[in-house]
Every structure is written in C-alpha cells, then in structure tokens.
Design a protein around this motif. Structure first.
Motif, PDB file in Angstrom:
ATOM      1  N   MET A  73      93.939  37.621  47.237  1.00 37.82           N
ATOM      2  CA  MET A  73      95.053  37.331  48.131  1.00 37.82           C
ATOM      3  C   MET A  73      95.710  38.251  49.220  1.00 37.82           C
ATOM      4  N   SER A 121      96.349  20.947  43.281  1.00 44.73           N
ATOM      5  CA  SER A 121      97.410  21.582  43.888  1.00 44.73           C
ATOM      6  C   SER A 121      97.123  22.197  45.184  1.00 44.73           C
ATOM      7  N   ALA A 122      96.219  22.225  45.635  1.00 45.82           N
ATOM      8  CA  ALA A 122      95.582  22.906  46.795  1.00 45.82           C
ATOM      9  C   ALA A 122      95.466  21.829  47.945  1.00 45.82           C
TER      10      ALA A 122
ATOM     11  N   GLU B 326      98.638  25.322  49.946  1.00 39.87           N
ATOM     12  CA  GLU B 326      98.376  25.882  48.633  1.00 39.87           C
ATOM     13  C   GLU B 326      99.597  26.612  48.220  1.00 39.87           C
ATOM     14  N   PRO B 327      99.902  26.570  46.907  1.00 37.52           N
ATOM     15  CA  PRO B 327     101.297  27.390  46.484  1.00 37.52           C
ATOM     16  C   PRO B 327     100.712  28.803  46.249  1.00 37.52           C
ATOM     17  N   VAL B 328     101.161  29.817  46.308  1.00 41.72           N
ATOM     18  CA  VAL B 328     100.413  31.220  46.087  1.00 41.72           C
ATOM     19  C   VAL B 328     100.815  31.335  44.682  1.00 41.72           C
ATOM     20  N   THR B 329      99.736  31.530  44.022  1.00 38.00           N
ATOM     21  CA  THR B 329      99.756  31.908  42.728  1.00 38.00           C
ATOM     22  C   THR B 329      99.138  33.483  42.629  1.00 38.00           C
ATOM     23  N   VAL B 330     100.011  34.403  42.270  1.00 37.01           N
ATOM     24  CA  VAL B 330      99.479  35.762  41.949  1.00 37.01           C
ATOM     25  C   VAL B 330      99.290  36.063  40.477  1.00 37.01           C
TER      26      VAL B 330
END
Lengths: 708, 333
Positions: A73, A121-122, B326-330
C-alpha cells in the motif's frame, strides 16, 4: 540493512534474461511505516529493502500482520493519512514517497498496477467490465473510445475470458470470482505497467481457479515484461511462481533469497517452522506437523531483541537482547536475520532438529478393521433442492437449485472422513442437512443408528449431544459479547447441568484444548485466531459427542497456527474416541488428517476411497484436476509438475449438464472417441467399484493417473 | 434493558494477543468511555444533563418557594434575587415551576425512552429471529401502529386519562414510538440469525428465547443504547407537545409544555414567562442529542470522530485519496 539489495541471479524462472545494467524497476529502501492506534503507535513495517528488475517475480510471504500488505500500500501511495511513512520507494529511479496524490494518480495504473485479493469489491458494480478497462486506458493514454474498446476486448481475450466481444459489456456481478480476477488482471496490464503488485490474488479463489489465475499472471508477465510483487501467505503458491522470496515477520524481512535457497536451505527458524507446519500433498507417510507455538508479537509493544524470540525453539540469550539484522547466510544472495544462522549453515545445528516433533497417540478404534466397526453416520441418497421462484404475489416456481443431488456417505466409528470440493459443490448444504437432524426431502440420514425421519422433538435434542460441529471462522462462531466461560457453559446449561458441575467442566475443557482455566473470563476478541478455534473445539466437545463435524476448521487460520490445531484435533480424536467428518477445500490438509476421502462435485460424490487410493491413484478426471491444481511447497517439483487446467467455472446448480455433470469441463472427455462421448452426454455415471476394495468413482472411463 | 456496557466486546477493543496467554486489553467499557470523553460536545452534553438533574431535584429545596406557593407581593415581576426566574401572573415562582416541569420531562424522557426501546427490541428480535408466522403477525402490528396518527390518538385518549396520574403518559407515549426501532431491530436480528454463533447455539440445543436474550439482543446493544438516548429526546418532546395543546399534564400540575403554552400568550410584555421554560427544553434536548451523537461515535468502531490522532507537520502530509475504485484495506494487526 542494504545487504538484501545486492544483485540477484541473471536468469529469471521463465528463462528471460535480466540485464544487470538497467535501473531496477522498483526499489524500496529502509521503508518504515507506523500507525497511531488506541493501544499506542503500531510499527507495522520496520525497515524493508528490496530491488526488483523487469520480468522478475518477488514473493513476499508472511502471516497476517507481518506488514506485507502495508508495504504494498505504501508503494502505491494508498495508505490512510494517519500513516507515517519514512524511507524511499523508487520506481524506475523516480522517488514516489514525496509525490502528491495528483502525480501518484498518473503513475498508478500506468507504471504501477495492482491486483487485489477480493475482485468483487475491487470492481465497481455499477459499470460494465469493459467500461472500467476503457476508463483505465483513457485516463493514462490519448486513445479514442473505439480503440480503447478494441484494446479492452484484446485484453480480456488475453486473460482467457471466453467470448470477450460479448463479455466486455457484462457487469461484474455477471462474472464468477475467477473471471472477475481475470478482468482485474486485464485492467492491471492495460497500460503495460513496469510493476504489478498482486496482493493475495488467489486467496479468495478455489484451487482449480487459483491454478488458472496463476497461469494468467504468468502470461501477463510474459506479455508486459513487468516485474511482479506477489504477496501471499501460501508458501506453495510462490514456490512455482517466484524467482526470489522475502519472508516477513513482525514488520521486517527475516529471510531473503532465491526461491531454492528458501525452500531447501532455510536459515531462519521462522521459515523452517513455516515449511514444517504446512501439510504437504506429496507426503506419503503421516507424521505430526511441527507447529510454531505462540503468536506473532504485538506491533505496538515489541520486545527487546529478536521479535521471534518468544516462539523460537532455539532461542539463546543474545536473542533477548539484540535484534538480528539480515546477514549473508550461505550463498551470496541468501540472507537471514538470525543470530544462529551460522550454525544452521555449517550444519552444527541440523535444520530438521530445530523443531521438536510432537507425539500423537494412535486411536484405539483404528486397531479394529474398518468393516468390523459400527457406522456412526450413514447418509443414503440425500437430496436437497431449493426452489427458484419468480413473481411478487403469486410465487411461480421457475426452476430449482439442485444443491445436493443424491449423496451416499458412511462414517465408521473412530475414522475421519474428508469431504472435499470447491465452493458451490454442496458441501455446506450437506452439513446443514445433517446438523438440522430433520427428515431430508429425499433420502435418509441415520445418526448412531437413529433415523432422523422418525425422531421426536425430545429425541432430536438428545441426539444433538452426540453430533457437534466446529465452524470455519472462529470469530464468527463465537459470540463476541460473551466471555469464554459463558460460551463453553452454554451447551451444558441448555442440557440442565448444575452450576458447580458446569464450572468444573469448563475448566476441564479449557485444559483439554491447551488453554488456561483463567482464560474463562476473557472475551473472544482477546484471543488469537488459533486460540479462538481451540475455544470452538472445546465448545463442540462440551457435551461429549461421538461425531464431530469439522467445517473447514483451519482454513481461516495462519499456516503456523494451523498445524497446532490439526495436531490437537488428531490428539483429541485418539483420546476421546471421536469420529470426524472433515469438510475442506484444501486437499493437503485432508491428506494429512483423513482416513477416507470423498470428492464432491455439483451436489454429487464423484470419487470416494481410502486416502492413499485417492491421492496416489485418483481415478475420476475431476479429482485428478483438483490434485494437480494444488501447489506443492517445493520449487523444483512444482516447476516440473504438469497442471491439468480445467476450463471455465463450476456450472450453476440450477442448470446441470445432461449425462455426466462434469463432461463440459472434463479434460478426458475431449480425448474420447465420438461414441464414448455420446455415452458421457447421455448416461449419468453412478459410483462404481474400482480395482481396489472401497475405492469408487463416478466416471464411465475412470482410470488411475498419478498427478502429485 | 439489562444490557451493561461492560458486557460488550467487539473489534474496537481487540488487541493483538502476545506470547502464550492472551494479553489484557483495554476493557470494552473503558474504551467506550475513553472514546466518548474524547468527544468534547458529548462531554458537555453529559455535564449539562447531570446539572439539570441536580437542579431539577435539588434546586427546589434550595429555593425558598415551592411551585404551588403564591407570593402576593410579586405578580409578574421580572427575575430578581428573590425570584430567580421571575413570577407569573398569579405570583408563582417561575424557577420552582420550571424545575417542576423539568423533573417531569426528565422522568418521562428517561423512563419513556428506555421503555420504548426495550419494547421495540423485544418485538423486533422476536419477529426477526422466529420468522414465518411470528414475523408476519408482528410486522403487521408494526405497520398498523406506523399508520396510526399518534398525536391524534393521544389527544382522543386524553379525556380518559385526565385526572389520573401523569405517569400514564409514559406508556402511552412509548406505545406510539417503538415501531421504527422495532423494524431496525428486526432487520438486524434477521442477519444475526444467520451468523455462525447463533447456528452453533441452535445446534447445541439452546431454546429460541434464550438465543434472543443471550445472543441477539446483546449483539445489537450499541444500536439499542444509541436508540434509547435518541428516544429520550423524542419522548420529552412528545410530552411537551401534548401538554402544550392541553392534552398532557393538567393544571394545577405543570410541565414544560403547559408553561410554554401560558408563557407564549404574554410574549410581548413578560418574556421571562416563555424564555425560561423554553430555554430549559432546548438546552435539555440539545444536551441529550449531543450525548446520543457521542455515544454513537464511541460505540461505532469505524467512526472517524472518536479515533486517536497523531499530529503531523503539514509539510509531511501526503494527500492519499485513493483514485482506484478499490476500497483501501490496510492490514495492521
């Protein structure tokens, strides 16, 4: 910490020559990331270094919380604003960390692409697949809409979507999971990126689909020449795919090297433990797994010294004082962060003796031949169809979902039967039918000699004591608002046990599964995944059942913890004379735990037999494909293995093909003569005995094939 | 409602286990308190409500006037040292009257709000958990009460409870306020019913009513707590409305509603008759709503407002809004 960024072999796995002179496609140096939280500052990543050249694949392996996803990320600049990032990330020589969002947006999707774990979800559900790929193209390139569309169709074709001309206008929900992941990959490679980051791209998928997706990723790499960072927890997946591997623990790389070094000559106890704790498909003899005790450390309160010290079997005093840095261990490119790596290299500390092998007692029942043991669970011709209805007022029946379509299964006392199949094959429906203990639509369920069709309300409640269940997700199956003691007491109370008796039993149960009696006052959220699953097991055992249904009991756990739970189940089975119905999609786990295996496909059992028969001589083409799709954590073997790739996805159970239900995906069907094919189309094969007794397959042309 | 905040544990309170034994985490109750206190508005709201409670129940003892006393020397005098809030046309002490009204509002609000939510929770959970015919009948009742005009019904019933204790207002107000909550609870119960821990309890032979009390309701406790607080405000307002139009509390007893009613007739010349009861009402409702907002943020693990923050120099801050879909998942665990 710069040792790991030295140069690596010139030859990548697919034979593509990698030149030494060009700047690395991606270079990460001294990356550190921390987050503020309720419990203090969480140091998620504490110094990561790597360099990646074009065409190279780096596998980053680690348990959840090891910092592998956060690293990715950070490279993408997608961390929340609260994250504090230091260090350097260079893409083709250009520093990314100090770029604003606007500049990053120009890079993301063009030079740097991402494939996420959850393709549902992507992808945006309100736009067609095609328009999303076209958008990705038009944002970064000056290209007309018509050209972009043409390119989108080409891309979909490249990733193996059948009939791309038509499918390009489909919405994400019209795609299956595997196809969505393909579409994600198509979108990722649309702009010919220099680096693709794949974060657990196959974790949410079934094994046969996983094999397809890995194949597509390889194609994508060959076509674009991109470097791939593959983040995964599955050592099998990277074995055959990566050139280099980086093992992460507690936010730091603890071992790096080329793939062979890591798998054949691990030099860090954590890596050794990971490799020893996974059940392997190619293990012929059954031996106990070596679990890594304990849990990963709390990232907001790291201990002094090596973060792995609390779990390490060869810990010495220096480990408690100094945190080891990555140092050369063995070959030039192999680095390990362990104070005792030197001993491991010279062999004065043999690698196989690092972890003690636990003793597992043998089950008493196993000494009696199988035919002489009584059956504890018999399922005969079980059916479960769900009607599909349409219309708001008068509900018309327009079809039916044939979730379970005629299943026969028998479990004898003291044995473990593995029920295997991909998602959607009807495993869960079968389980629910069993657990409801009601009369099935069609067929018969007999539990401990009692037919569920003629049970009274009270008898049914009594029978529930003997048939218990352990669910897949320990977090979902334990009420988060109840302390562990109350969770374990619940079944006892509902059968009217006295308070003192309940208390004594709860203590006993906690000890039985390897927890402390004091843990009774804690809430499930305070435990790790493995401990929670132990609580789930303790609850299932509270009423002293005879049969326990294990619904994917370890698939939600990290590998290092999985081994401990599997050993516990084995031990309890021997101690308490239990019989298990072990439902799983992971065949390696099934090979390790089960005595007999039944393979399910579209509501039917297609092959059943002893574990050795199924794994050494799989006779149904589906079983063969399933087995060949499972990666083995052994790079050389993995590269040599021939994969049987199945085409397409599991057909919908509303629309089952005529004759043999596997024929439209069957690799064998395509090789048959026309007359034989007609038989597959016209005649539904039933289970019939093969050469060895107890081995049955539902295929007209069953023939053994070695695929492991 | 016998739900205590200490029995609630969810992701918000989870920390990583360490070593062999589980680590002691911040208790759920303390965590919620910490997050609640971090919200300044909510803390102020809480302080205001506590102060109002004190002044409503202790205040009349300090004041020399009772609400029934008549001061024949002061008719319609503005606020002064002897009469803090002034006096009415008949010489009653405005402060004593306001406190009397406030007492009623507080009791009606608290008991009514909790009663409303408890009833709604029970009906909703039964409908959602049992399903089939139970759901059909209960849902029918919910829909029926939803279409009844509640104010009209209460004003029609008013002659019947006139002369009886004002406490009767509490169940009556609750009877017309539970439906929306019941619907929300029903939906929640339906989704909880399919969770594995409920199936696990069912497969262990735990009876349905026990599953509702032990599993379903505690798991929606945060929703119910927030809802109860908001219902407190709604019930207070309901009573004031009724009394204002003369259908609620009857003379000689007073409530904020009747005070506002009489006060608004003389707004031109004797402002204190309206301003003080009005101010009591507005401040009380504001404070209760602030507590409700604070509780929602404190109980919801995803609420932004309650999270701990670390200040950073501005120059370092990178704008990191995700542009991908995309939702950010950390993964920080």
């Amino acid at each position: 910490m710069s040792q790991s960024s030295e140069s690596f072999p010139l030859q990548s796995q697919n034979g593509r020559a990698v030149s030494l002179n060009d700047t690395p496609a991606l270079e990460v140096a001294d990356l550190e990331i921390s987050f503020p939280s309720e419990a203090g500052v969480v140091s998620a990543v504490r110094g990561v270094n790597y360099q990646l050249r074009r065409g190279e694949v780096l596998g980053i392996v680690g348990e959840s919380g090891s910092g592998k996803s956060v690293t990715a990320m950070a490279v993408l600049g997608l961390l929340p604003e609260t994250a504090q990032v230091t260090g350097s990330v260079r893409l083709g020589g250009r520093e990314l960390l100090n770029l604003g969002d606007k500049e990053m947006s120009k890079i993301r999707g063009r030079e740097l692409a991402m494939v996420f774990q959850d393709p549902l979800s992507a992808l945006t559900p309100v736009f067609t697949i095609g328009s999303q790929i076209i958008e990705a193209l038009q944002v970064h390139q000056d290209i007309s809409k018509a050209d972009a569309r043409k390119r989108a169709v080409e891309l979909l074709d490249l990733v193996g979507i059948p009939d791309p001309q038509r499918r390009v206008d489909n919405f994400p929900h019209e795609f299956s999971g595997g196809m969505r992941q393909r579409a994600m990959i198509a979108q990722a490679i649309a702009n010919d990126p220099a680096v693709i980051i794949a974060d657990e791209p196959t974790t949410a998928l079934d094994v046969t689909i996983q094999a397809q997706i890995l194949d597509v990723l390889k194609t994508a790499k060959d076509v674009t020449g991109a470097a791939i960072v593959m983040i995964t927890h599955d050592l099998g997946v990277v074995a055959g795919f990566a050139d280099r591997v980086m093992v992460m623990y507690a936010g730091r790389p603890v071992e790096t090297g080329v793939v062979e070094d890591i798998y054949y000559e691990p030099r860090m106890p954590y890596t050794i433990g990971l490799l020893g704790s996974i059940p392997r498909l190619d293990d012929t003899e059954r031996k106990a797994l070596t679990p890594i005790d304990g849990n990963p450390p709390n990232l907001s309160a790291l201990p002094v010294g090596c973060p792995f010290q609390a779990r390490c079997p060869i810990v010495v005093d220096v480990c408690r004082q100094v945190e080891p840095v990555l140092e050369r261990a063995g070959s030039d490119v192999h680095h390990s962060a362990c104070h005792r790596a030197g001993e491991l290299v010279t062999g004065s500390l043999p690698v196989d003796e690092v972890y003690p092998v636990p003793e597992i007692p043998e089950a008493r029942a196993a000494r009696i031949p199988r035919d002489q043991r009584p059956a504890v669970l018999e399922i005969t011709n079980l059916h479960k169809h769900f009607p599909l209805t349409r219309g708001a007022l008068a509900k018309r029946k327009v079809g039916e979902v044939r979730a379970v379509d005629g299943i026969d299964l028998e479990i004898r006392a003291g044995e473990t039967v593995g029920l295997v199949g991909e998602s959607g094959c009807g495993k869960t429906t079968t389980l629910m039918q069993l657990l409801e203990l009601v009369s099935p639509e069609q067929g018969k369920i007999v539990v401990l000699g009692k037919d569920t069709a003629n049970l009274h309300q009270n008898e049914r409640r009594e029978l529930r004591r003997d048939l218990q269940v352990v669910f897949q997700d320990p977090m979902a199956s334990l009420d988060p608002r109840m302390p562990v003691g109350a969770i374990l007491a619940e079944p006892l109370r509902s059968f009217g046990r006295k308070k003192a008796e309940v208390f004594a039993r709860v203590t006993e149960l906690l000890k039985l599964v390897g927890l402390e009696p004091e843990h009774a006052n804690r809430f499930p959220a305070e435990f790790s995944g493995g401990q929670r699953q132990r609580i789930g097991i303790a609850r299932a055992l509270a009423l002293e059942p005879k049969v326990v249904i294990l619904d994917e009991p370890v698939s939600a756990l990290d590998v290092s913890i999985q081994a401990g739970v599997l050993n516990l189940l084995e031990e309890l089975k021997a101690k308490l004379d239990l019989s298990y119905l072990f439902v799983a999609h992971d065949l390696s786990v099934v090979r390790h735990t089960s005595d007999r295996v039944a393979v399910m496909y579209l509501g039917r059992i297609v092959e059943v037999g002893d574990v050795a028969q199924i794994f050494d001589a799989p006779s149904h083409p589906y079983t063969q494909a399933l087995l060949s799709a499972i990666p083995v954590p052994d790079p050389r073997k993995e590269r040599e293995r021939a994969r049987i790739l199945l085409e397409g996805d599991l057909p919908s159970p509303t629309n089952i093909p005529s004759g043999c239900r596997f024929r439209n995906r069957c690799p064998k069907f395509q090789t048959l003569a026309e007359g034989d094919q007609a038989r597959c189309i016209g005649e539904d094969p039933s289970l019939h005995g093969l050469d060895e007794p107890g081995h049955e397959a539902a295929c007209h042309f069953a023939g053994a094939l070695s695929v492991v | 409602m016998s739900l205590n905040a200490n029995a609630l544990v969810d992701e918000a309170g989870s920390t990583d286990p360490i070593g062999d034994g589980p680590q002691v985490s911040t208790g759920r109750g303390r965590l919620v308190l910490k997050r609640f206190l971090r919200n300044r508005a909510a803390t102020i709201g809480l302080v205001i409500v506590v102060l109002m409670f004190l002044s409503a129940f202790v205040g009349p003892d300090i004041d020399q006037w009772k609400y029934t006393d008549i001061d024949f020397e002061n008719f319609q005098t503005p606020p002064s040292g002897a009469h803090w809030f002034g006096t009415t046309q008949t010489g009653q002490d405005m402060f004593a009257l306001c406190m009397r009204g406030l007492q009623k509002s507080l009791i009606i609000g608290l008991v009514g709000g909790v009663l409303t939510t408890a009833f709604a929770a029970l009906v909703g959970a039964c409908a959602g958990y049992y399903g089939r015919w139970a759901d059909r009948i209960l849902s029918w009742f919910i829909d029926l009460f939803l279409v009844l005009p509640s104010f009209l019904m209460l004003s029609i019933l008013s002659p019947w409870f006139r002369g009886k204790t004002w406490m009767i207002l509490i169940p009556l107000l609750a009877a017309f306020a539970w439906m929306i909550t019941a619907r929300i609870v029903r939906a929640q119960a339906m989704s909880l019913k399919n969770r594995e821990f409920v199936s696990a309890a069912r497969f262990m032979g735990v009876p349905g009513w026990r599953i509702i009390l032990r599993h379903i309701l505690p798991n929606i406790a945060s929703l119910l707590i927030i809802d109860a607080v908001l219902n407190v405000a709604a019930t207070i307002l309901g009573e004031v409305n009724l009394s204002f139009f003369g259908f609620g509390v009857q003379a000689p007893d007073v409530s904020l509603g009747t005070l506002i009613d009489t006060g608004q007739q003389d707004i031109g010349s004797y402002q204190w008759l309206l301003v003080f009861p009005m101010a009591c009402l507005v401040v009380l409702l504001l404070a209760v709503n602030m507590i409700g907002d604070g509780l929602r943020d404190a109980l919801d693990p995803n609420a932004q407002g309650a999270k701990s923050k670390v200040r950073r120099p501005k120059a370092e801050r990178r704008d990191s809004t995700p542009v991908l879909t995309e939702p950010v998942t950390v993964e920080v665990d």
